[in-house]
Design a protein around this motif. Structure first.
Motif, mmCIF file in Angstrom:
data_model
loop_
_atom_site.group_PDB
_atom_site.id
_atom_site.type_symbol
_atom_site.label_atom_id
_atom_site.label_comp_id
_atom_site.label_asym_id
_atom_site.label_seq_id
_atom_site.Cartn_x
_atom_site.Cartn_y
_atom_site.Cartn_z
ATOM 1 N N GLN A 121 11.226 -1.086 -23.661
ATOM 2 C CA GLN A 121 11.366 -0.465 -22.342
ATOM 3 C C GLN A 121 11.726 -1.471 -21.254
ATOM 4 O OE1 GLN A 121 8.561 -0.602 -24.099
ATOM 5 N NE2 GLN A 121 6.738 -0.967 -22.852
ATOM 6 N N TYR A 122 11.587 -2.770 -21.546
ATOM 7 C CA TYR A 122 11.898 -3.775 -20.535
ATOM 8 C C TYR A 122 13.369 -4.192 -20.550
ATOM 9 C CZ TYR A 122 7.018 -4.458 -19.200
ATOM 10 O OH TYR A 122 5.747 -4.284 -18.721
ATOM 11 N N PHE A 123 14.154 -3.665 -21.453
ATOM 12 C CA PHE A 123 15.570 -4.000 -21.470
ATOM 13 C C PHE A 123 16.298 -3.406 -20.271
ATOM 14 C CE2 PHE A 123 15.004 -5.384 -25.823
ATOM 15 C CZ PHE A 123 15.961 -6.377 -25.945
ATOM 16 N N ILE A 124 15.853 -2.254 -19.795
ATOM 17 C CA ILE A 124 16.517 -1.626 -18.643
ATOM 18 C C ILE A 124 16.400 -2.507 -17.400
ATOM 19 C CG2 ILE A 124 16.597 0.394 -17.156
ATOM 20 C CD1 ILE A 124 17.635 0.831 -19.992
ATOM 21 N N PRO A 125 15.215 -3.018 -17.040
ATOM 22 C CA PRO A 125 15.159 -3.940 -15.898
ATOM 23 C C PRO A 125 16.038 -5.174 -16.082
ATOM 24 C CG PRO A 125 12.962 -3.172 -16.441
ATOM 25 C CD PRO A 125 13.861 -2.683 -17.524
ATOM 26 N N LEU B 220 9.240 -1.643 -10.711
ATOM 27 C CA LEU B 220 9.780 -2.734 -11.526
ATOM 28 C C LEU B 220 11.311 -2.725 -11.508
ATOM 29 C CD1 LEU B 220 7.539 -3.005 -14.718
ATOM 30 C CD2 LEU B 220 7.885 -4.721 -12.943
ATOM 31 N N LEU B 221 11.896 -1.546 -11.548
ATOM 32 C CA LEU B 221 13.353 -1.459 -11.518
ATOM 33 C C LEU B 221 13.907 -1.979 -10.190
ATOM 34 C CD1 LEU B 221 13.935 2.043 -13.177
ATOM 35 C CD2 LEU B 221 14.094 -0.213 -14.230
ATOM 36 N N ILE B 222 13.246 -1.640 -9.087
ATOM 37 C CA ILE B 222 13.687 -2.122 -7.776
ATOM 38 C C ILE B 222 13.568 -3.636 -7.696
ATOM 39 C CG2 ILE B 222 13.166 -2.095 -5.303
ATOM 40 C CD1 ILE B 222 12.283 0.825 -5.666
ATOM 41 N N LEU B 223 12.432 -4.158 -8.177
ATOM 42 C CA LEU B 223 12.228 -5.608 -8.148
ATOM 43 C C LEU B 223 13.255 -6.329 -9.012
ATOM 44 C CD1 LEU B 223 8.333 -5.972 -8.311
ATOM 45 C CD2 LEU B 223 9.834 -6.277 -6.335
ATOM 46 N N SER B 224 13.589 -5.755 -10.153
ATOM 47 C CA SER B 224 14.562 -6.407 -11.038
ATOM 48 C C SER B 224 15.930 -6.483 -10.371
ATOM 49 C CB SER B 224 14.649 -5.656 -12.367
ATOM 50 O OG SER B 224 15.186 -4.359 -12.191
ATOM 51 N N VAL C 44 0.841 -1.203 0.000
ATOM 52 C CA VAL C 44 0.000 0.000 0.000
ATOM 53 C C VAL C 44 0.871 1.246 0.000
ATOM 54 C CG1 VAL C 44 -1.667 1.333 1.329
ATOM 55 C CG2 VAL C 44 -1.951 -1.146 1.089
ATOM 56 N N TRP C 45 1.926 1.226 0.826
ATOM 57 C CA TRP C 45 2.851 2.365 0.849
ATOM 58 C C TRP C 45 3.507 2.535 -0.512
ATOM 59 C CZ3 TRP C 45 8.031 2.909 -0.094
ATOM 60 C CH2 TRP C 45 8.617 4.120 0.298
ATOM 61 N N ARG C 46 3.862 1.418 -1.156
ATOM 62 C CA ARG C 46 4.501 1.480 -2.473
ATOM 63 C C ARG C 46 3.601 2.154 -3.494
ATOM 64 N NH1 ARG C 46 3.442 0.384 -7.661
ATOM 65 N NH2 ARG C 46 2.337 -1.485 -7.014
ATOM 66 N N VAL C 47 2.330 1.798 -3.500
ATOM 67 C CA VAL C 47 1.383 2.373 -4.460
ATOM 68 C C VAL C 47 1.299 3.888 -4.296
ATOM 69 C CG1 VAL C 47 -1.041 2.470 -5.125
ATOM 70 C CG2 VAL C 47 0.049 0.255 -4.692
ATOM 71 N N ARG C 48 1.410 4.351 -3.055
ATOM 72 C CA ARG C 48 1.271 5.784 -2.787
ATOM 73 C C ARG C 48 2.541 6.574 -3.087
ATOM 74 N NH1 ARG C 48 -1.696 5.293 3.156
ATOM 75 N NH2 ARG C 48 -3.743 4.561 2.387
ATOM 76 N N HIS C 49 3.701 5.946 -2.971
ATOM 77 C CA HIS C 49 4.937 6.712 -3.019
ATOM 78 C C HIS C 49 5.904 6.335 -4.137
ATOM 79 C CE1 HIS C 49 3.535 7.105 1.199
ATOM 80 N NE2 HIS C 49 4.051 8.323 1.109
ATOM 81 N N ILE C 50 5.721 5.168 -4.764
ATOM 82 C CA ILE C 50 6.667 4.718 -5.795
ATOM 83 C C ILE C 50 5.921 4.444 -7.093
ATOM 84 C CG2 ILE C 50 8.402 2.973 -6.427
ATOM 85 C CD1 ILE C 50 8.895 2.459 -3.504
ATOM 86 N N SER C 51 6.430 4.989 -8.162
ATOM 87 C CA SER C 51 5.788 4.784 -9.460
ATOM 88 C C SER C 51 5.934 3.331 -9.916
ATOM 89 C CB SER C 51 6.412 5.708 -10.510
ATOM 90 O OG SER C 51 7.752 5.329 -10.767
ATOM 91 N N GLU C 52 5.085 2.950 -10.849
ATOM 92 C CA GLU C 52 5.115 1.573 -11.345
ATOM 93 C C GLU C 52 6.456 1.240 -11.985
ATOM 94 O OE1 GLU C 52 3.583 -2.175 -11.799
ATOM 95 O OE2 GLU C 52 2.653 -0.472 -10.777
ATOM 96 N N ARG C 53 7.001 2.169 -12.748
ATOM 97 C CA ARG C 53 8.272 1.930 -13.425
ATOM 98 C C ARG C 53 9.413 1.761 -12.420
ATOM 99 N NH1 ARG C 53 10.721 2.034 -18.186
ATOM 100 N NH2 ARG C 53 12.828 2.870 -18.398
ATOM 101 N N MET C 54 9.455 2.632 -11.431
ATOM 102 C CA MET C 54 10.501 2.523 -10.421
ATOM 103 C C MET C 54 10.360 1.232 -9.617
ATOM 104 S SD MET C 54 13.216 3.720 -9.130
ATOM 105 C CE MET C 54 13.231 5.313 -9.952
#
Length: 595
Positions: free
Chosen positions: A197-201, A27-31, A15-25
Motif C-alpha cells: 500500500q505504500y507504493f502509491i505514495p 500520507l498522500l498529501i505529504l508524499s 488538529v484540523w487535519r485529524v478532524r477532517h483528513i483521513s490518515e491515508r489521504m
C-alpha cells in the motif's frame, strides 16, 4: 527554528487535519509535498552546477582550458573541505550508505544538516570538475527532507520511513524525469522491503518531483529515441551482460581499495586534499573526459559524435586519422572513471557512484560495440549497446537491476529495448552479486551490523545491542570461597548461576546451584571444599559485541539458558540470557510492525 517551536506553530493545522483528513489521504498529501521539495532541490543543484561549470569554462581562453580543468578540482575539493570543517563541524557523511543505515538502525532519523550540506558540498565539488555524480547528494537531500518532515509532524517510525523513501525516489526521478525508476531505486537500495500500500505514495512523490523538474529545468542528462532491436544481436547482449558484470566487480573493488587507502588519514586532512587533488588533476589533464559528471561525453556518444571525445586531449592530434586511438582513450576513460571518482570522494569532495556508473557503462558499451564492428565479424547498432552498457553497469555496481532497466527504458522514450535491457541487466546483476554480494552502497555497512542480504530475523537481531541485554546481577565468588560461605551466598541470591572470578576479574569457571545441591547438605565439607573444587568450565563464552544470532546458536547447541560474557582478555562482565534476547526480539518485532 527548534522543532518543538515548529510543531507548536503547526498544532492548529494538525488538529484540523485529524478532524477532517483521513490518515491515508494525509500520507498522500505529504508524499506529494516531499516530492515537490525534493524536485526543487534537484533543480537547484543541477541548474547551479551547470551554470557554474559553464562560467568557469568560459572564463578561460580555449587553448588554456585543459590546464584550467586540471586545477579546478583542487579548488572545488578545497572549498568542500572548508565548508565541511567550518559549517558542518567536520561531519559530512557522504553518500547513500548513511541513509541506508539511518533507515535500518535509527528509525529513519536523518540529521537535519543533510537538508543543505549535500547540496552545498556537491555544488563545490562537481562545479569545479570533481569526477563524481550529483545523484547521491540529491537523493540524500530528498531523504533528509522526508525524514525531517516526519519528525516535525511527529509521525511514527513506519511513516517516517516511508517519507524518507519518498524523498529518495523523488530526488532520482527529478534528475532523469523517470518517476518509475525513482520508485524502484528507493525500494531496491534504501527501503529494501515495503508494504504494497505504500507504493502509491512513492509514485505520487516521484511524479510530483518529475513535474517540478520538467517545469523548471530544461531537459535531462541525456535522451535517446530508439527503434526495435535486431534479433541477431541477442548473443552479443549476453556477452555484454557478462562484460559489464566483471567490469562492475572491478569498479566496486577499486572504489573500496581507494576508500581504505584514504582511510589512513582520518578526518579532514590537507594531505588528502593536495594528494587527491593533484592526482585527479593529472588524470583530467591526460583524459579530459573524466572532468565533472561526464554526461556531456555520454551525449556525444548517443548523438554519434564519438570522434569529438578526443577534443582537448593529447590524442586530438591523431584522433581523426587513427580510430584505434579513440578506442584507447575510451578504454582508459572507462577504467579510470572509478579511480577519479574514488579520489574525488576520498580527498574530501562530495559526489556519488551512480552517475559514474552510467558514464563508465556508456563507454563500456561503446567500446564493446565499436570493437566488434571494427573486427568486421558483425555489425551491431552502437547506440543500443551504449545504453545497454549503462544499464548493465548500473545494475551491477548498485545492485539495482529493476532501477537500471526502467531508468534506461524511460530515458530512451519507450520500451523498444526492454528485452535487451532485461537480458543485460539481469546477467550483470547476478554475476556481480556472485563475486561481490554487497553493492557499492551496502558493502561498507556490513561491519556496522547492517546486512541487506540477511533475512528478517537476522535483520531484527542485528538491530539489538548485546550490551543492553547484559545481566550483571549474578553474584561472583572467589576461587578460595569455602562451601560454607557459598551456602550463605546461595541463601540470599536470586540467581542459580555463580561465576568464579579471579582477583583480576578473569572468569575461571561457573558454579551451578543444581550441580552442588547435594554437597550443600554435607556440612562436614563446609570448611574444606572450595569454589575451585566445585566450578566447571563454562559451556561457551561470548563477547560483548558478538552477533546475537551466533549467541543464540551457542545457547541452543549447549542447551543452556545463559552464557557468560567476557572481554577479550577474559575479564568477566556478566551473563546474557536466552529469554532476554527473545523478549527484546519480540518487542523489536512489534515496534517495527506497528511503527
Amino acid at each position: 527554528m527548534p522543532p518543538f517551536t515548529v510543531h507548536r506553530l503547526l498544532r492548529p493545522l494538525l488538529v484540523w487535519r485529524v478532524r477532517h483528513i483521513s490518515e491515508r489521504m494525509y500520507l498522500l498529501i505529504l508524499s506529494v509535498l516531499v516530492g515537490a521539495g525534493a524536485g526543487l532541490a534537484a533543480v537547484l543543484l543541477k541548474t547551479s552546477v551547470r551554470t557554474a561549470a559553464r562560467l568557469l569554462q568560459a572564463s578561460v581562453p580555449e587553448q588554456q582550458r585543459v590546464f584550467a580543468s586540471s586545477l579546478y578540482p583542487i579548488i572545488g575539493i578545497t572549498l568542500t573541505m572548508l565548508t565541511t570543517k567550518y559549517l558542518l563541524h567536520g561531519h559530512l557523511n557522504r553518500g547513500i550508505a548513511p541513509i541506508i543505515y539511518n533507515t535500518a538502525r535509527e528509525g529513519s532519523v536523518v540529521p537535519r544538516s543533510k537538508l543543505y550540506s549535500q547540496l552545498i558540498t556537491a555544488f563545490f565539488t562537481v562545479s569545479f570538475g570533481g569526477s563524481a555524480g550529483t545523484e547521491a547528494p540529491i537523493t540524500v537531500t530528498g531523504s533528509a527532507l522526508g525524514s525531517n518532515a516526519g519528525r516535525v509532524l511527529h509521525l511514527d517510525r513506519r511513516r517516517r520511513r516511508l517519507l524518507t523513501g519518498c524523498g529518495a525516489a523523488a530526488g532520482l526521478a527529478a534528475i532523469f524525469n523517470s518517476p518509475i525508476a525513482g520508485v524502484l531505486f528507493a525500494v531496491e537500495t534504501i527501503l529494501l522491503e515495503l508494504p504494497a500500500q505504500y507504493f502509491i505514495p512513492l509514485l505520487l512523490s516521484s511524479a510530483a518531483a518529475t513535474v517540478v523538474s520538467k517545469a523548471l529545468y530544461a531537459g535531462q542528462p541525456f535522451v535517446l529515441i530508439t527503434t526495435s532491436w535486431p534479433v541477431h544481436a541477442v548473443p552479443f547482449y549476453v556477452l555484454l551482460g557478462v562484460f559489464t558484470a566483471f567490469f562492475s566487480v572491478y569498479m566496486i573493488r577499486t572504489y573500496f581499495w581507494f576508500d581504505h587507502f584514504f582511510a589512513r588519514w582520518p578526518g579532514l586532512s590537507w594531505r588528502k586534499v593536495l594528494l587527491g587533488g593533484t592526482a585527479l588533476g593529472a588524470l583530467i589533464f591526460l583524459f579530459p573526459t573524466l572532468y565533472g559528471e561526464g554526461y556531456n561525453t555520454v551525449e556525444l556518444l548517443l548523438a554519434g559524435k564519438s570522434g569529438q571525445l578526443t577534443d582537448g586531449s593529447i590524442f586530438s592530434v591523431y584522433g581523426d586519422h587513427n580510430p584505434w586511438l579513440l578506442l584507447v582513450l575510451v578504454l582508459f576513460s572507462l577504467l579510470l572513471k572509478v579511480v577519479a571518482t574514488s579520489i574525488t570522494v576520498g580527498a574530501g569532495g562530495n559526489g556519488g557512484m551512480f552517475g559514474s556508473s552510467l558514464f563508465s557503462g556508456a563507454l563500456a558499451g561503446f567500446f564493446f560495440a565499436r570493437l566488434l564492428n571494427m573486427s568486421g565479424l558483425v555489425q551491431i547498432p552502437e547506440v543500443h549497446f551504449i545504453v545497454l552498457g549503462m544499464a548493465g553497469t548500473l545494475a551491477g555496481v548498485v545492485h539495482a537491476p529493476l532501477t537500471a532497466i526502467f531508468l534506461i527504458a524511460e530515458i530512451t522514450g519507450g520500451y523498444a529495448l526492454f528485452v535487451p535491457l532485461m537480458v543485460v541487466s539481469s546477467l550483470s546483476y547476478l554475476i556481480t552479486k556472485y563475486f561481490e554480494p554487497y553493492s557499492v552502497y551496502t558493502k561498507k555497512l556490513v561491519p556496522q551490523g547492517v546486512d541487506v542480504n540477511a533475512n528478517r530475523d537476522q535483520g531484527l537481531l542485528a538491530q539489538l545491542d548485546p550490551r543492553k541485554l547484559l545481566e550483571t546481577d549474578f553474584v561472583p565468588v572467589r576461587p578460595t570461597t569455602t562451601l560454607g560461605e557459598l551456602a550463605d551466598i546461595f541463601r540470599h541470591a536470586s540467581r542459580n548461576l555463580f561465576p568464579v572470578v579471579a582477583a583480576g576479574g578473569r572468569l575461571l569457571g561457573v558454579i551451578g546451584l543444581d550441580a552442588v545441591r547435594d554437597a550443600l547438605f554435607d556440612e562436614s565439607h563446609y570448611d574444606t571444599t572450595l569454589a575451585r573444587d566445585l566450578m566447571t568450565p563454562p559451556l561457551a563464552i561470548v563477547g560483548p559485541a558478538d552477533d546475537l544470532e551466533h549467541t543464540l546458536a551457542l545457547l541452543d547447541r549447549h542447551g543452556a539458558y545463559a552464557l557468560p560474557v567476557c572481554e577479550e582478555d577474559g575479564r568477566y562482565l556478566g551473563f546474557i540470557l536466552k529469554s532476554a534476547i527473545l523478549a527484546r526480539y519480540r518487542r523489536q518485532l512489534i515496534q517495527d510492525s506497528q511503527g
